[in-house]
Design an enzyme around this catalytic site. Structure first.
Site, PDB file in Angstrom:
ATOM      1  N   HIS A 157      63.471 -17.933  41.482  1.00  0.00           N
ATOM      2  CA  HIS A 157      63.134 -18.165  40.207  1.00  0.00           C
ATOM      3  C   HIS A 157      64.177 -19.257  40.101  1.00  0.00           C
ATOM      4  O   HIS A 157      64.224 -20.531  39.180  1.00  0.00           O
ATOM      5  CB  HIS A 157      64.531 -17.432  39.284  1.00  0.00           C
ATOM      6  CG  HIS A 157      64.299 -16.003  39.393  1.00  0.00           C
ATOM      7  ND1 HIS A 157      62.852 -15.614  38.694  1.00  0.00           N
ATOM      8  CD2 HIS A 157      65.380 -15.144  39.596  1.00  0.00           C
ATOM      9  CE1 HIS A 157      62.560 -14.275  38.845  1.00  0.00           C
ATOM     10  NE2 HIS A 157      63.864 -13.992  38.605  1.00  0.00           N
ATOM     11  N   ASP A 193      58.414  -8.484  43.396  1.00  0.00           N
ATOM     12  CA  ASP A 193      60.061  -8.716  42.582  1.00  0.00           C
ATOM     13  C   ASP A 193      59.606  -8.273  41.142  1.00  0.00           C
ATOM     14  O   ASP A 193      58.258  -8.444  39.897  1.00  0.00           O
ATOM     15  CB  ASP A 193      60.348  -9.574  42.479  1.00  0.00           C
ATOM     16  CG  ASP A 193      62.342  -9.927  41.785  1.00  0.00           C
ATOM     17  OD1 ASP A 193      62.604  -9.738  43.219  1.00  0.00           O
ATOM     18  OD2 ASP A 193      62.013  -9.884  40.838  1.00  0.00           O
ATOM     19  N   HIS A 195      61.186  -9.144  38.313  1.00  0.00           N
ATOM     20  CA  HIS A 195      61.154 -10.473  37.364  1.00  0.00           C
ATOM     21  C   HIS A 195      60.243 -11.450  37.797  1.00  0.00           C
ATOM     22  O   HIS A 195      59.815 -11.479  38.973  1.00  0.00           O
ATOM     23  CB  HIS A 195      61.848 -11.293  37.905  1.00  0.00           C
ATOM     24  CG  HIS A 195      63.918 -10.205  37.384  1.00  0.00           C
ATOM     25  ND1 HIS A 195      64.574  -9.680  38.399  1.00  0.00           N
ATOM     26  CD2 HIS A 195      64.324  -9.732  36.416  1.00  0.00           C
ATOM     27  CE1 HIS A 195      65.104  -8.929  38.070  1.00  0.00           C
ATOM     28  NE2 HIS A 195      64.996  -9.255  36.723  1.00  0.00           N
ATOM     29  N   ASP A 282      63.445  -4.314  43.026  1.00  0.00           N
ATOM     30  CA  ASP A 282      64.113  -4.192  42.545  1.00  0.00           C
ATOM     31  C   ASP A 282      63.114  -3.699  40.849  1.00  0.00           C
ATOM     32  O   ASP A 282      63.464  -3.014  40.516  1.00  0.00           O
ATOM     33  CB  ASP A 282      64.850  -5.411  41.870  1.00  0.00           C
ATOM     34  CG  ASP A 282      64.204  -6.889  41.242  1.00  0.00           C
ATOM     35  OD1 ASP A 282      62.571  -6.766  41.896  1.00  0.00           O
ATOM     36  OD2 ASP A 282      64.277  -7.702  41.591  1.00  0.00           O
TER      37      ASP A 282
END
Length: 342
Positions: A157, A193, A195, A282
């Site tokens: 990120h 991931d 995200h 995740d």
């Protein structure tokens, strides 16, 4: 498989995180590193401590002023007056705000995107060590075929000049650019991931020498909210070199694996010289903040498919948060990848 890690990873250990109106225990704690390291070791993988190869690979993808801020911020905290165990701000820059402030409180708002990335006494050492692990794993992957970087804190990120989403230095991008320069040819990144890898996308969005593909939960009502949509394909020379594959929340193995295979098809079409896998665990059905419901068997199947590319592959740890399943999911992925490459 060789597991590249750095013991300084534990030096950044935030305690709390403001999430959806409440203060909760910070999901990205130093215990993640210990749990994943010990699981890999106990499964028979070889632990390799990352050597210090310097900052050139970091500066190849990150703004020099931003890196200097991360390195120096804790030492300059006195400007803020009396502070506790960490420094944060509530004043964040927006795109239309175009002047760089001089004071620490403003710089915190310039160089961080949210309140998940506090600066603490050991933050720089932890994120620097994590980046060294990424570079060393990239080198091993080019020499031996594949390696895993136990990067913690994570990185995908982080933009070239901004921290956010628990991430400070973009380990995935650092590994990818290092491999591109080493091979002299194009490189691909697959991010699995839960995200979207918005920072990685941002770093390479206008380039045609690094293909970025992200498989992630639909961001319409999920972090990072403002990026990760299918119509984001790159810009300028990079048009067509970014691919987002949003997946419906609660997808489970079948839909998620179909998206992973779609990502691999995109990679094959671009004929890269090397591959980086941003391994977010995740996506798990057991993850405390995940929404995709992937099983341990799903991670193993994804590993087999990715290994089938045959490319030199650096696997870089991204998300995956404290739960009983976390170390088992990592071991399942690594063992399946190793088995597919034998």
């Amino acid at each position: 498989m060789q597991i590249v890690h750095h013991p300084d990873s534990v030096r950044h250990d935030p305690a709390q995180y403001f999430r959806r109106g409440s203060l909760i225990a910070h999901p990205e704690q130093a215990a993640r590193y210990i749990l994943l390291r010990d699981a890999a070791r106990d499964a028979g993988h070889d632990l390799v401590e990352a050597s210090d190869v310097g900052g050139a690979s970091i500066l190849a993808v990150h703004d020099a002023g931003y890196v200097a801020f991360l390195r120096e911020a804790w030492e300059l905290r006195g400007e803020l007056g009396e502070v506790g165990d960490e420094i944060l701000t509530g004043h964040f820059a927006r795109p239309q705000m175009h002047r760089q402030p001089e004071g620490m409180l403003g710089l915190l708002g310039l160089y961080t995107a949210d309140t998940s990335t506090p600066i603490r006494a050991g933050t720089w050492e932890a994120i620097y060590g994590s980046a060294q692990a990424a570079v060393c794993a990239a080198e091993l992957a080019l020499a031996q075929g594949h390696a895993y970087a136990l990067c913690r804190p994570p990185g995908h990120h982080a933009y070239a000049n901004s921290a956010g989403g628990f991430c400070y230095l973009n380990n995935t991008a650092i590994a990818g650019e290092h491999m591109r320069r080493a091979t002299g040819g194009p490189v691909a990144i697959i991010d699995i991931d839960v995200h979207h890898g918005n920072g990685t996308q941002g770093i390479f969005y206008a380039r045609d020498d690094v293909l970025t593909v992200s498989v992630h939960a639909d961001p319409a009502n999920y972090f990072p909210f403002f990026a990760g949509y299918a119509d984001e394909i790159g810009t300028g020379e990079g048009a067509g070199f970014n691919r987002n594959i949003p997946v419906v929340h609660g997808a489970g193995d079948a839909l998620w694996l179909a998206a992973v295979r779609d990502a691999l098809a995109a990679v094959a079409g671009h004929r890269p010289t090397a591959l980086v896998v941003a391994l977010g665990l995740d996506a798990s059905q057991d993850d405390p903040i995940g929404v995709l419901q992937v099983t341990r068997e799903g991670f193993a199947t994804a590993a087999e498919a990715i290994a089938g590319s045959g490319l030199p592959t650096a696997i870089v740890q991204e998300g995956g948060y404290l739960c009983e399943a976390l170390p088992h999911n990592l071991v399942a992925f690594l063992e399946a990848f190793d088995a597919a490459r034998k």
